[in-house]
Design a protein around this motif. Sequence first.
Motif, PDB file in Angstrom:
ATOM      1  N   ARG A   1      16.483  64.763 -94.791  1.00  0.00           N
ATOM      2  CA  ARG A   1      16.648  63.520 -94.020  1.00  0.00           C
ATOM      3  C   ARG A   1      15.342  63.138 -93.344  1.00  0.00           C
ATOM      4  N   ASN A   2      14.679  64.118 -92.740  1.00  0.00           N
ATOM      5  CA  ASN A   2      13.436  63.828 -92.036  1.00  0.00           C
ATOM      6  C   ASN A   2      12.317  63.417 -92.991  1.00  0.00           C
ATOM      7  N   ASN A   3      12.252  64.044 -94.162  1.00  0.00           N
ATOM      8  CA  ASN A   3      11.158  63.787 -95.096  1.00  0.00           C
ATOM      9  C   ASN A   3      11.409  62.580 -95.996  1.00  0.00           C
ATOM     10  N   ALA A   4      12.688  62.227 -96.181  1.00  0.00           N
ATOM     11  CA  ALA A   4      13.006  61.078 -97.033  1.00  0.00           C
ATOM     12  C   ALA A   4      13.009  59.765 -96.258  1.00  0.00           C
ATOM     13  N   THR A   5      13.269  59.825 -94.968  1.00  0.00           N
ATOM     14  CA  THR A   5      13.388  58.611 -94.159  1.00  0.00           C
ATOM     15  C   THR A   5      12.155  57.707 -94.215  1.00  0.00           C
ATOM     16  N   PRO A   6      10.913  58.249 -94.177  1.00  0.00           N
ATOM     17  CA  PRO A   6       9.750  57.354 -94.236  1.00  0.00           C
ATOM     18  C   PRO A   6       9.737  56.453 -95.460  1.00  0.00           C
ATOM     19  N   ALA A   7      10.283  56.939 -96.588  1.00  0.00           N
ATOM     20  CA  ALA A   7      10.291  56.128 -97.810  1.00  0.00           C
ATOM     21  C   ALA A   7      11.184  54.909 -97.663  1.00  0.00           C
ATOM     22  N   LEU A   8      12.246  55.020 -96.872  1.00  0.00           N
ATOM     23  CA  LEU A   8      13.164  53.901 -96.674  1.00  0.00           C
ATOM     24  C   LEU A   8      12.532  52.784 -95.857  1.00  0.00           C
ATOM     25  N   PHE A   9      11.564  53.136 -95.049  1.00  0.00           N
ATOM     26  CA  PHE A   9      10.980  52.146 -94.149  1.00  0.00           C
ATOM     27  C   PHE A   9       9.513  51.863 -94.460  1.00  0.00           C
ATOM     28  N   ARG A  10       9.071  52.288 -95.652  1.00  0.00           N
ATOM     29  CA  ARG A  10       7.686  52.027 -96.019  1.00  0.00           C
ATOM     30  C   ARG A  10       7.425  50.525 -96.108  1.00  0.00           C
ATOM     31  N   SER A  11       8.379  49.776 -96.661  1.00  0.00           N
ATOM     32  CA  SER A  11       8.264  48.326 -96.773  1.00  0.00           C
ATOM     33  C   SER A  11       9.346  47.653 -95.957  1.00  0.00           C
ATOM     34  N   ILE A  12       9.019  46.517 -95.387  1.00  0.00           N
ATOM     35  CA  ILE A  12       9.982  45.779 -94.583  1.00  0.00           C
ATOM     36  C   ILE A  12       9.940  44.315 -94.998  1.00  0.00           C
ATOM     37  N   VAL A  13      11.102  43.683 -95.043  1.00  0.00           N
ATOM     38  CA  VAL A  13      11.205  42.295 -95.501  1.00  0.00           C
ATOM     39  C   VAL A  13      11.092  41.335 -94.313  1.00  0.00           C
ATOM     40  N   ALA A  14      10.269  40.305 -94.487  1.00  0.00           N
ATOM     41  CA  ALA A  14      10.189  39.213 -93.514  1.00  0.00           C
ATOM     42  C   ALA A  14      10.527  37.922 -94.252  1.00  0.00           C
ATOM     43  N   CYS A  15      11.195  36.998 -93.571  1.00  0.00           N
ATOM     44  CA  CYS A  15      11.592  35.740 -94.205  1.00  0.00           C
ATOM     45  C   CYS A  15      12.201  34.826 -93.146  1.00  0.00           C
ATOM     46  N   ALA A  16      12.513  33.599 -93.557  1.00  0.00           N
ATOM     47  CA  ALA A  16      13.106  32.616 -92.644  1.00  0.00           C
ATOM     48  C   ALA A  16      14.628  32.674 -92.720  1.00  0.00           C
ATOM     49  N   ARG A  17      15.200  33.847 -92.413  1.00  0.00           N
ATOM     50  CA  ARG A  17      16.651  34.028 -92.368  1.00  0.00           C
ATOM     51  C   ARG A  17      16.977  34.899 -91.157  1.00  0.00           C
ATOM     52  N   TYR A  18      17.921  34.474 -90.359  1.00  0.00           N
ATOM     53  CA  TYR A  18      18.168  35.150 -89.094  1.00  0.00           C
ATOM     54  C   TYR A  18      18.630  36.590 -89.260  1.00  0.00           C
ATOM     55  N   GLN A  19      19.528  36.856 -90.215  1.00  0.00           N
ATOM     56  CA  GLN A  19      20.004  38.227 -90.384  1.00  0.00           C
ATOM     57  C   GLN A  19      18.872  39.155 -90.782  1.00  0.00           C
ATOM     58  N   ALA A  20      18.077  38.750 -91.754  1.00  0.00           N
ATOM     59  CA  ALA A  20      16.968  39.578 -92.211  1.00  0.00           C
ATOM     60  C   ALA A  20      15.908  39.733 -91.121  1.00  0.00           C
ATOM     61  N   LEU A  21      15.678  38.657 -90.368  1.00  0.00           N
ATOM     62  CA  LEU A  21      14.689  38.728 -89.296  1.00  0.00           C
ATOM     63  C   LEU A  21      15.170  39.661 -88.190  1.00  0.00           C
ATOM     64  N   GLY A  22      16.483  39.680 -87.966  1.00  0.00           N
ATOM     65  CA  GLY A  22      17.034  40.607 -86.983  1.00  0.00           C
ATOM     66  C   GLY A  22      16.784  42.051 -87.378  1.00  0.00           C
ATOM     67  N   ALA A  23      16.941  42.365 -88.667  1.00  0.00           N
ATOM     68  CA  ALA A  23      16.660  43.714 -89.152  1.00  0.00           C
ATOM     69  C   ALA A  23      15.170  44.039 -88.992  1.00  0.00           C
ATOM     70  N   PHE A  24      14.323  43.059 -89.262  1.00  0.00           N
ATOM     71  CA  PHE A  24      12.877  43.223 -89.087  1.00  0.00           C
ATOM     72  C   PHE A  24      12.564  43.589 -87.632  1.00  0.00           C
ATOM     73  N   GLN A  25      13.165  42.868 -86.713  1.00  0.00           N
ATOM     74  CA  GLN A  25      12.923  43.122 -85.289  1.00  0.00           C
ATOM     75  C   GLN A  25      13.423  44.500 -84.876  1.00  0.00           C
ATOM     76  N   ASN A  26      14.594  44.904 -85.383  1.00  0.00           N
ATOM     77  CA  ASN A  26      15.153  46.211 -85.022  1.00  0.00           C
ATOM     78  C   ASN A  26      14.239  47.349 -85.460  1.00  0.00           C
ATOM     79  N   VAL A  27      13.701  47.247 -86.670  1.00  0.00           N
ATOM     80  CA  VAL A  27      12.796  48.294 -87.152  1.00  0.00           C
ATOM     81  C   VAL A  27      11.508  48.296 -86.339  1.00  0.00           C
ATOM     82  N   SER A  28      10.989  47.117 -86.042  1.00  0.00           N
ATOM     83  CA  SER A  28       9.728  47.037 -85.305  1.00  0.00           C
ATOM     84  C   SER A  28       9.846  47.599 -83.896  1.00  0.00           C
ATOM     85  N   LEU A  29      11.046  47.567 -83.340  1.00  0.00           N
ATOM     86  CA  LEU A  29      11.262  48.065 -81.972  1.00  0.00           C
ATOM     87  C   LEU A  29      11.672  49.531 -81.935  1.00  0.00           C
TER      88      LEU A  29
END
Length: 441
Positions: A35-63
Motif C-alpha cells: 500500500r505504501n509503495n504503490a500509492t505514489p503511482a496512483l497520484f503521479r498524474s492529476i487531472v485538471a479541467c473546467a469541471r467542478y467534480q474533477a476540480l474538487g478532486a484536484f483540490q483535495n489531492v493538492s491539500l
Amino acid sequence: MGNFTQLPAELQIQIFDYLHAADVKSARAVSRTFRNNATPALFRSIVACARYQALGAFQNVSLHSIYSGYVREIIFDGTLYDGHLAKDHRNYSRAEEASGKFQSGSFYAMRTRWKRYQELHKEQESMKEDGVLLQSCARGLENMQNISSIVYSPYQHTIPMEVKTLRDLLPRGAIPGTLSDNRTTGSDHPFRQLIGAVFLSDYTGIRQLTIEAPREDHPRTELSLDMFSFPDTNDLNAGKHLFRNLVKLDMSLSILNIQSQTTHPMTEIDPPDRQLENLAKVLEAAQELRHLSFGILNWSYLNRLMWDGSNIPEGRSIIDFIGLGATWPKLRSLKLEGLYARERDLCELINRHKDTLRAITFARCTLCAGLWLEVVNEVVFNASMIATFELDHVNEQTARSLNTIHSFNPDLGYEGRLVVTKDGEREFVRSSPVLESNLFC
C-alpha cells in the motif's frame, strides 16, 4: 511474489509506476508495504479541467499532506461540452442518433440526459469567467512542488467520481464525422488558465510540456493556433514564463481550418500572423530546451490563411513565423512534422545547432523550394555530431503557388536514414521503395 517483496522500496515504487491504475489499486490491498509503495503511482498524474467534480478532486489531492508530494504531472483534459448540443435538445437528440451508441428510448429519458449535459456545459462556461479554475490551479502548484510536467490532452479523462454522472452522456469534444464547435480550442479555452496559474504562482518547476496529437477516430478538442491570441500583455508574459524553463517540448499544433474560422471568429488584434508571431516569441524564450518535437496538423489550411500574397514579406518563410528561426543553445534532439519549408531554412536550422544536435527527424514535411539532397548533405558532411538522422515520408513541391497544395500524400516522398559505420564513415541510406528523385541518384 517473494522476489518482488525483497526489492528495495525505491524499485517497487518505480515498478508500480508502470502498472495500470486498477492493478495498482489491487496491489495496495495485498499488504501495508505494498500500500505504501504503490500509492505514489496512483497520484503521479492529476487531472485538471473546467469541471467542478474533477476540480474538487484536484483540490483535495493538492491539500493532502502526503499525496500532494507524489504528484509529478498535470494532465489537462482539453475536451469541452458542446454549446450547439447544450442549446437545443433536438440537436442533442440528433447527435445521439448519429453516434449509434445509444438505444432508442423515450423522449423523457433523452431530455433528462440533455438537461444534465446542459447543466455541465453551464458549469464549464462559468468556470471560464469566474476565476475558480485559475485560482485552484495556482494554489495547487503552490502545494504540489514536485510537478515537472504538463500535458494537454485532446481526449476525455474522466475521474472515478464522475463516472456515474457521465456514463450515458455524449462524449465531450468533437465527435468524429460530425460538425462541432469543439474541434479545436478557442482563444478562451480553459487551458489558458492553467498557463496563467503557472505564471500567477511564479512556479518554475515545469520542465516538460506535451501537447498530444489527436487521433481521427476519437472525440477530441485539438489545441489550435487560437491559443496564441494574446490580447493582454500578461498573456505573452505567462507563455514565456512557462516556456522559459522547459527542457523538453512535444507539441502538435492544429492550424485553424475553415470550420474553426467560423466558430472562433478572427478579431483585429489576433489575425493568424499575430498568433504565429506570439508562438515564435514563446518558442524563442525556451533557451533551456534540449528536446524539441514540433508538428503542424492541417498544414494545408495554413496556406489559405497566410499565403495570400500579403501576409508574409518577401524573403521570409513559414519557418520564421512559427518560431523555428530561433537558436536553442542546448538542443540535442529535434523532430519536425508537417512543415512546409525551404531547403535553405532547414539547412540553416541544422547549421545553427550542429554543435549540440545528436538526433534529427523530418516527417511528412514538404520543401517548397530546393532539394532534400542538400538537406541530407548538410547533415552527412557538415554536422558530424548528429548520429541519428531520418527522413520519414518527406517530399518536394515543384509548383510555385502554395494555393495548389491541398494535402500531403504519404505514398509520394522520400524515406531514409543516416548510417554511421564503425570506422566513422557516414552514409545516407534509402529505406523504402518510394518516389525516385535526385536524392538517391
